[in-house]
Design a protein around this motif. Sequence first.
Motif, short mmCIF file in Angstrom:
data_model
loop_
_atom_site.label_atom_id
_atom_site.label_comp_id
_atom_site.label_asym_id
_atom_site.label_seq_id
_atom_site.Cartn_x
_atom_site.Cartn_y
_atom_site.Cartn_z
N TYR A 96 -18.25 -54.57 35.61
CA TYR A 96 -17.42 -53.37 35.44
C TYR A 96 -15.93 -53.68 35.33
O TYR A 96 -15.24 -53.08 34.49
CB TYR A 96 -17.67 -52.38 36.58
CG TYR A 96 -18.99 -51.64 36.49
CD1 TYR A 96 -19.65 -51.47 35.27
CD2 TYR A 96 -19.58 -51.11 37.63
CE1 TYR A 96 -20.85 -50.79 35.19
CE2 TYR A 96 -20.79 -50.42 37.56
CZ TYR A 96 -21.42 -50.27 36.34
OH TYR A 96 -22.61 -49.59 36.27
N ARG A 109 -22.56 -56.21 39.01
CA ARG A 109 -21.97 -55.11 38.23
C ARG A 109 -20.59 -54.77 38.75
O ARG A 109 -19.63 -54.63 37.98
CB ARG A 109 -22.86 -53.86 38.27
CG ARG A 109 -24.19 -53.99 37.59
CD ARG A 109 -24.82 -52.64 37.24
NE ARG A 109 -24.58 -51.59 38.20
CZ ARG A 109 -25.38 -51.31 39.23
NH1 ARG A 109 -26.45 -52.05 39.46
NH2 ARG A 109 -25.10 -50.31 40.04
N TYR A 110 -20.47 -54.61 40.08
CA TYR A 110 -19.22 -54.15 40.65
C TYR A 110 -18.12 -55.22 40.65
O TYR A 110 -16.95 -54.91 40.45
CB TYR A 110 -19.44 -53.68 42.10
CG TYR A 110 -20.36 -52.49 42.21
CD1 TYR A 110 -20.35 -51.48 41.25
CD2 TYR A 110 -21.27 -52.37 43.25
CE1 TYR A 110 -21.19 -50.40 41.33
CE2 TYR A 110 -22.12 -51.29 43.35
CZ TYR A 110 -22.08 -50.30 42.38
OH TYR A 110 -22.92 -49.24 42.46
N TRP A 144 -17.51 -43.58 36.80
CA TRP A 144 -16.23 -44.28 36.73
C TRP A 144 -15.31 -43.55 35.75
O TRP A 144 -15.77 -42.92 34.81
CB TRP A 144 -16.41 -45.72 36.22
CG TRP A 144 -17.32 -46.56 37.06
CD1 TRP A 144 -18.66 -46.72 36.91
CD2 TRP A 144 -16.96 -47.36 38.19
NE1 TRP A 144 -19.15 -47.57 37.86
CE2 TRP A 144 -18.13 -47.98 38.66
CE3 TRP A 144 -15.74 -47.61 38.83
CZ2 TRP A 144 -18.13 -48.83 39.76
CZ3 TRP A 144 -15.75 -48.48 39.93
CH2 TRP A 144 -16.92 -49.08 40.38
#
Length: 199
Positions: free
Chosen positions: A179, A174-175, A29
């Motif tokens: 995040y 997470r996504y 990222w």
Amino acid sequence: MTRLAETTYTERPWRIHELTSDFAVEDVWSFRTPGAGPDDFPEMLAAMRAAGGPARQPRPVRFLFAVRWKLGAALGWDKPSAGVGTRVDSLRDRLPSDLREAPRGPDDADMPLKAVYELEKESARELANKTVHTVMHLGWVQGANGDYELRMAVLVKPNGRFGRLYMAAIAPFRYLIVYPALTRQWERAWRDRGQAGAR
């Protein structure tokens, strides 16, 4: 935050590559740091530390971490016998002599990831438990607009089939939650650096 191709990490000459040939790249990222220059990586790390760790995240992220730690406690995932230095060797044991003598970076009791090394343009931290041995690698890279930006790569070595299933199960969280919240925290830390309370 922008998700990047794996090659944007693997093709750069990061020192971490010397230590992690047995790890897989899970995520790469980039984070916006407008106005950043080539020597500002230490300033970015200091701003991130001043912004705080998981305890300063929004309520949904804190809830997810609380659930994860409770599950880990109930199922024995996070016992000392499953961690770095017991179930797996620390990456610090793999360091070449020049990195062994480099600054390590501070550890924080509120941050489960422990420092491996910290250089002028990259740093690495690691964590291990019964599910996985993971590394968070941060690097400082010139972006397309000329400014420098923070890049994060997450490297993983799952602990067998169980570890692979665990990583697949937590991916949506997470996504969709972790995040995006991390992005807001880190990008705000850069914008607000130098203000009262930042160190």
